[in-house]
Design an enzyme around this catalytic site. Structure first.
Site, PDB file in Angstrom:
ATOM      1  CE1 TYR A  84      -3.581  -2.565   0.704  1.00 39.13           C
ATOM      2  CE2 TYR A  84      -4.645  -0.478   1.199  1.00 39.13           C
ATOM      3  CZ  TYR A  84      -4.728  -1.816   0.898  1.00 39.13           C
ATOM      4  OH  TYR A  84      -5.951  -2.402   0.788  1.00 39.13           O
TER       5      TYR A  84
ATOM      6  CE  LYS B  85       1.781 -17.675  -2.779  1.00 43.25           C
ATOM      7  NZ  LYS B  85       0.897 -18.853  -2.907  1.00 43.25           N
TER       8      LYS B  85
ATOM      9  CG  ASP C 222      -2.099 -20.053  -1.671  1.00 48.61           C
ATOM     10  OD1 ASP C 222      -1.605 -20.066  -0.532  1.00 48.61           O
ATOM     11  OD2 ASP C 222      -1.554 -20.617  -2.656  1.00 48.61           O
TER      12      ASP C 222
ATOM     13  CG  ASP D  49      -8.179  -4.525   1.649  1.00 49.07           C
ATOM     14  OD1 ASP D  49      -9.121  -4.059   2.317  1.00 49.07           O
ATOM     15  OD2 ASP D  49      -8.110  -4.454   0.403  1.00 49.07           O
TER      16      ASP D  49
ATOM     17  CG  ASP E 190     -13.909  -6.699   2.071  1.00 48.83           C
ATOM     18  OD1 ASP E 190     -13.703  -6.071   3.132  1.00 48.83           O
ATOM     19  OD2 ASP E 190     -14.313  -6.157   1.018  1.00 48.83           O
TER      20      ASP E 190
HETATM   21  C1  IPM Z   1     -10.419  -1.014   4.110  1.00 50.09           C
HETATM   22  C2  IPM Z   1     -10.647  -0.385   2.762  1.00 50.09           C
HETATM   23  C3  IPM Z   1      -9.479   0.536   2.431  1.00 50.09           C
HETATM   24  C4  IPM Z   1      -8.236  -0.320   2.333  1.00 50.09           C
HETATM   25  C5  IPM Z   1      -9.666   1.384   1.159  1.00 50.09           C
HETATM   26  C6  IPM Z   1     -10.917   2.210   1.224  1.00 50.09           C
HETATM   27  C7  IPM Z   1      -8.463   2.229   0.886  1.00 50.09           C
HETATM   28  O1  IPM Z   1     -10.840  -1.351   1.795  1.00 50.09           O
HETATM   29  O2  IPM Z   1     -10.264  -0.273   5.095  1.00 50.09           O
HETATM   30  O3  IPM Z   1     -10.410  -2.238   4.187  1.00 50.09           O
HETATM   31  O4  IPM Z   1      -7.957  -0.915   1.296  1.00 50.09           O
HETATM   32  O5  IPM Z   1      -7.508  -0.381   3.326  1.00 50.09           O
HETATM   33 MG    MG Z   2     -10.974  -3.310   2.538  1.00 51.67          MG
END
Ligand code: IPM
Ligand code: MG
Length: 371
Positions: free
Chosen positions: A142, A189, A221, A245, A249
């Site tokens: 990042y 990884k 993975d 990240d 999700d």
């Molecule tokens: C998160 C989001 C952020 C990230 C974005 C909005 C930059 O997806 O906080 O998980 O990738 O960190």
């Molecule tokens: Mg995110």
């Protein structure tokens, strides 16, 4: 207690969900005799529109002068499909994380019985799921150098980690594991990436200081698969920025809805609390979004301010809403409650519980059921 809270409403549904959290914090303050003051600050697409800058200096100043930060969401579709945009809302959040040295992003994952029907997973997979993801937040790909060749045909993103960056979050994660089920899984990884090999080396070394914690290692993975196949095996997952990240999700699928997951970003200065969901632009301004991820983030904020009793009553109020089906449209399309109605119900529950007036008369709030 007197506390100063910086509020960054942000973009999309950020303002409407955060508004519910503020209502909840106000009820908590009233019932537990605290004084919370709020100072609003700009970040994201709204900050670009108003100032040309996704993170005005004023916002950093306000955050640094506060005891905690409550944040909504960031992002606007007008930037998403424009890879040539020079200024992007997300730059605001990334810069804020860096400036405030919020190096650890803590994302608890749990399941809710009342939301199980929303997950595509079989109920037996969801049994005993309760883990927490420690995502490194201020390093890795990042924040590495980015390049684009002059002719625009080759791009690079550099991924770099130092021992110190790994150590500080690893210690936090181990300490958490000690207070939980005493298991830590490093997700990396290491069969391919040099940075991952450094993570493994550092974590193996630190593990010696936490002999009561069992450590295991998973390639990312495989971890992605295990989170869906056997999520109950996890207690504390420690991982770098990008992997964290992605798998957080993914893990939200276990909860039944992305709208339920809160998060805390902590580091060397003031801590920030935000739901993990994004700005959900399709729902913006419609009063239909689920405020629970934000309200549970406010509960994490209360915990952070050593208000554990207050935090647990907020969580209890969310559970009460779920078990009474006071939920938003994405959870129950036929019998839904608006964002603000859910916020009101949670406040009413907290007030009645603390004052000992018993339960909220929820019959009054039921809408007619479509059969
Ligand atoms: C998160 C989001 C952020 C990230 C974005 C909005 C930059 O997806 O906080 O998980 O990738 O960190
Ligand atoms: Mg995110």
């Amino acid at each position: 207690m007197k506390k100063k809270i910086a509020v960054i409403l942000g973009d999309g549904i950020g303002p409407e969900v955060t508004e519910q959290s503020i209502k909840v914090l106000n009820i908590i303050a009233k019932q537990f005799k605290h004084e919370f003051s709020y100072e609003h600050a700009l970040m994201g697409a709204i900050a670009i529109d108003k100032t040309g800058n996704p993170l005005p200096d004023e916002t950093i100043k306000i955050c640094l002068a506060s005891d905690a930060i409550l944040f909504g969401a960031i992002g606007d579709p007008k930037y998403d499909n424009d890879p040539t945009a020079k200024v992007r809302p997300e730059q605001g959040l990334l810069k804020l994380r860096k400036e405030l040295q919020l190096f650890a992003n803590i994302r608890p994952v749990k399941t809710y019985e009342t939301l199980q029907h929303l997950t595509p997973l079989k109920p037996r997979i969801l049994e005993n799921v309760d883990f927490i993801i420690f995502r490194e937040l201020t390093g890795g790909i990042y924040f590495g150098d980015k390049t684009l060749s002059a002719d625009g045909t080759v791009a690079t993103d550099n991924c770099s980690y130092s021992v110190a960056e790994i150590e500080r979050i690893a210690h936090l994660a181990f300490q958490y594991a000690q207070k939980r089920k005493k298991k830590l899984t490093l997700v990396d990884k290491a069969n391919v990436l040099e940075t991952s090999r450094l993570w493994r080396k550092v974590v193996q070394k630190i593990a010696g200081e936490y002999k009561d914690v069992t450590v295991d290692y998973l390639f990312v993975d495989n971890a992605a698969m295990q989170i869906i196949l056997n999520p109950a095996q996890f207690d504390v997952i420690l991982t770098e920025n990008l992997f964290g990240d992605i798998i957080s999700d993914e893990a939200s699928v276990l909860a039944g809805s992305l709208g339920m997951l809160p998060s805390a970003s902590v580091g060397n200065t003031v801590a920030l609390f935000e739901p993990i969901h994004g700005s959900y632009p399709q729902a913006k301004g419609k009063d239909i979004a689920n405020p629970m991820g934000s309200i549970l983030s406010a509960a994490m904020l209360l915990d952070h301010l050593s208000m554990q009793k207050e935090a647990s009553i907020v969580r209890e109020a969310v559970d009460w809403c779920l078990s009474n089906k006071f939920v938003s449209k994405d959870i129950d399309a036929l019998n839904s409650y608006s964002t603000s109605a859910i916020g009101d119900l949670i406040c009413e529950y907290i007030e009645k519980q603390v004052t000992g007036e018993g339960h909220v008369h929820h019959e009054r709030l039921h809408k007619s059921t479509i059969i």
